[in-house]
Scaffold this active site. Sequence first.
Site, short mmCIF file in Angstrom:
data_model
loop_
_atom_site.label_atom_id
_atom_site.label_comp_id
_atom_site.label_asym_id
_atom_site.label_seq_id
_atom_site.Cartn_x
_atom_site.Cartn_y
_atom_site.Cartn_z
N HIS A 52 0.84 -1.19 0.00
CA HIS A 52 0.00 0.00 0.00
C HIS A 52 0.89 1.25 0.00
CE1 HIS A 52 -3.95 -1.91 1.70
NE2 HIS A 52 -3.44 -2.59 0.70
N GLU A 54 0.85 3.88 1.91
CA GLU A 54 1.33 4.27 3.23
C GLU A 54 2.47 3.38 3.70
OE1 GLU A 54 -3.20 4.90 3.10
OE2 GLU A 54 -1.74 3.42 2.40
N CYS A 82 -5.98 1.77 5.75
CA CYS A 82 -6.58 0.52 6.19
C CYS A 82 -5.98 0.15 7.56
CB CYS A 82 -6.31 -0.59 5.18
SG CYS A 82 -4.57 -1.08 5.09
N CYS A 85 -2.13 -0.33 7.47
CA CYS A 85 -1.33 0.89 7.37
C CYS A 85 -1.47 1.75 8.62
CB CYS A 85 -1.76 1.67 6.13
SG CYS A 85 -1.40 0.81 4.59
#
Length: 304
Positions: A52, A54, A82, A85
Amino acid sequence: MDKYTGRCLELAKEAAERGEIPVGAVVVRLSDGRIIGEGSNECEEKRLPTFHAEMNAIIAACRFKGGWRLDDCVLYTSLEPCAMCAGAALNSHIKTVYFGARDTSGRGASALLRSAEYLREDECSRILKDFFRKRRMTVDNIRLIEAVSDDQLRTVAEIADEIWHEHFPKIIGAGQTDYMVDKFCTFEAEKENIEKEGYIYYKIKKGADDLGYTAIKPDGDRLFLSKLYLRQQYRGKGYSRQVLELHRKYAAEHGFSAIWLTVNRGNDIAIRAYEGLGFDRIGSGVADIGGGYVMDDYYFEIKV
């Protein structure tokens, strides 16, 4: 703040161009305002669920610092993180997380964060909505790419010129073909149709190939399919059916009850094709288009 959110949006757009879900993130060191880590989504490229934006930004920042503690940093991201993260932000002791769009999927985890704030939510949300709207305009590797820039519209005009001069002289004659291309299929005509009439033009693509072009226009409670033309080498392969499926999805999503179109009475190939696609003939008409020419058409319709 706006500078950092802007960089997140740039990274998100770059991700969208690669076919990734458009999310971008940066880690900023508070002491000097320097971006020490940035990232965008790479899950499709890496084929792993952990890449992801992040996570990538946090990992880059830890590498920059040479350690895992980011207690003198804040994180900016274009989408609500999410749980994974958010956990990484907590575990790295990031002080604050600023994010743009809310995660409406139910997987957002802002409640886990000690401090979180929304920034430029509308703009961040629009990038995501545009991405998924364009993804919906794909079926079986056939994509409809909306022609919004001048360069895209000029490409559509070039494709139209090629197809019309290849296909229509034997149906309506060379003179009327030239006249109709000049009147309806130039870049200037397309631009005017978009700005004044509400037309939407698309390139029909498969991979890197431009198969042809199509255009639609809202018409009351129906959607007018103004154009659906394929280059000669791509006809008879089922691509028209796939394009129609995409238009039917668009019509259904926007509340249209039917799609209708016109076909020249002498265009037997197109007439058989549309009947094979499920269209019903609902009428006919003759329209004066100037220059001593008329359009003598059948009208067809298919329910959505």
